[in-house]
Design an enzyme around this catalytic site. Structure first.
Site, mmCIF file in Angstrom:
data_model
loop_
_atom_site.group_PDB
_atom_site.id
_atom_site.type_symbol
_atom_site.label_atom_id
_atom_site.label_comp_id
_atom_site.label_asym_id
_atom_site.label_seq_id
_atom_site.Cartn_x
_atom_site.Cartn_y
_atom_site.Cartn_z
ATOM 1 C CE LYS A 1 -4.391 1.558 -0.833
ATOM 2 N NZ LYS A 1 -3.795 0.250 -0.586
ATOM 3 C CE LYS B 1 -1.912 4.088 2.532
ATOM 4 N NZ LYS B 1 -1.856 3.027 3.586
ATOM 5 C CB SER C 1 -0.937 0.001 1.211
ATOM 6 O OG SER C 1 -1.977 -0.930 1.040
ATOM 7 C CB SER D 1 -4.917 1.709 3.651
ATOM 8 O OG SER D 1 -3.905 1.250 2.793
#
Length: 384
Positions: free
Chosen positions: A55, A220, A52, A112
């Site tokens: 992202k 993140k 993730s 997320s």
């Protein structure tokens, strides 16, 4: 070529020797923003599954669309069946929903949401595949050399790869280019239509830590079975910002512990020193055949360097320029370099620029300059 040495060790604070950081992560990259120094790296140019953490590239593309006016915070995007059916972390959008861009930003950063990433991809490019192609093109343009993205969410894919170095560079772009949007990375809770469970909120462990000396505000987390636990993080202490990326940790607890340990190390083991304040002249250089005999050389915005604790007496500063400098000279023209050497780190090289315009002297001035130059050469020869 004229080279001047400036000894500055006496103005730097004394501290205990800096200790190397031995990270438990399989891949890592640590960067000091103010000085532009890489403090530590481990397998940082090896492409890895970013999970993730990738992202951030989806968000970067959405932030650019906002800056360019292609969308606004109130723009609504449709939700496809593909987005609705996405597994893993979710924002929990449904086909009848029309989430706004601002809601989708929160859904990606805080929840997320894999579903939110697909909504953004399809809203900006029509399909997730087309969006991935655009991301790869833009990644190359901003200097991400070990990045290839197959989707918008970081969903496991054999061709979905980024290096920790690239993730850190991307984080720096986001912080620098979108300061008004960066605030979303510090938010910890968001529930879209009361559908998101509490355990689906921001998993960034640094946002809940800090020791009173520094504050974390992004960015993140990531986790898959293949990638392990990772984090792109950033923290600030007294105006100094550190960005770091770690990957390959065995658990979320290990990720939290390693993140806190790393940030403490980055702030405690290095000292920021101002060698040249902004606007201060570094040297007055001789001018050849100009209307003035000297010109000031300065830097555009000063010189700050990050010095490992205990290395203060090893700092070496050189001012390098051709002497004398021939007229005409334009204000702002690069005429030399200031080179800072610290053992164990790459040299810091800063351009030296002219502080004033100095036109070429007229005929009589040039004649006078030539006579003086010949006289000086004769004196030098007689003394040798």
């Amino acid at each position: 070529m004229r080279v001047f040495l400036i000894w500055i060790a006496a103005v730097l604070a004394v501290a205990a020797p800096a200790r190397a950081f031995d990270t438990n992560a399989t891949s890592a990259w640590v960067y000091d923003v103010q000085s532009g120094s890489v403090l530590m790296e481990k397998n940082s140019d090896t492409p890895i599954p970013p999970a993730s953490m990738s992202k951030l590239m989806t968000l970067y593309m959405l932030f650019e669309a906002l800056h360019e006016g292609r969308v606004t915070m109130e723009t609504e995007f449709p939700v496809s069946v593909k987005a609705w059916k996405m597994g893993g972390s979710k924002m929990f959008v449904e086909p009848a929903d029309r989430p706004t861009v601002e809601q989708l930003i929160k859904g990606i950063v805080i929840n997320s949401g894999n579903d939110a990433c697909v909504v953004v991809a399809e809203g900006l490019a029509g399909t997730e595949e087309a969006f991935a192609r655009r991301m790869n093109e833009r990644a190359k343009e901003i200097g991400l050399t070990q990045t290839h993205l197959a989707n918008a969410s970081g969903w496991p894919h054999p061709e979905h790869r980024m290096s920790t170095h690239d993730l850190g560079v991307l984080a720096a772009h986001i912080i620098r280019e979108f300061p008004e949007l960066y605030k979303y990375f510090a938010m910890t809770e968001f529930t879209y239509k009361n559908r998101v469970p509490a355990n689906a909120n921001n998993r960034n462990p640094l946002l809940h830590l800090g020791n009173g000396e520094w504050t974390a505000d992004g960015l993140k987390t990531g986790h898959t079975e293949e990638a392990g636990y990772g984090l792109v993080g950033s923290a600030v202490q007294d105006g100094r910002r550190v960005i770091f990326v770690i990957s390959g940790l065995p658990s979320d607890r290990a990720r939290a512990e390693e993140s806190e340990r790393l940030v403490n190390w980055a702030f405690r083991e290095f000292t920021m020193s101002t060698l040249v304040p902004a606007g201060e002249n570094v040297v007055e250089a001789p001018v050849w055949l100009g209307t003035a005999g000297r010109v000031g050389l300065t830097t555009e915005s000063g010189v700050n360097v990050l010095v490992p604790a205990g290395a203060q007496d090893q700092v070496r500063v050189e001012v390098v320029y051709e002497s004398p400098i021939p007229a005409p000279i334009r204000q702002g023209e690069t005429l030399g370099q200031l080179v800072v050497t610290i053992p164990g780190t790459p040299d810091t090289v800063t351009p030296l620029i002219a502080t004033a315009d100095i036109p070429e002297a007229g005929f009589l001035g040039r004649m006078k300059g030539a006579v003086m130059h010949l006289g000086q050469r004769a004196i030098n020869a007689a003394g040798s």
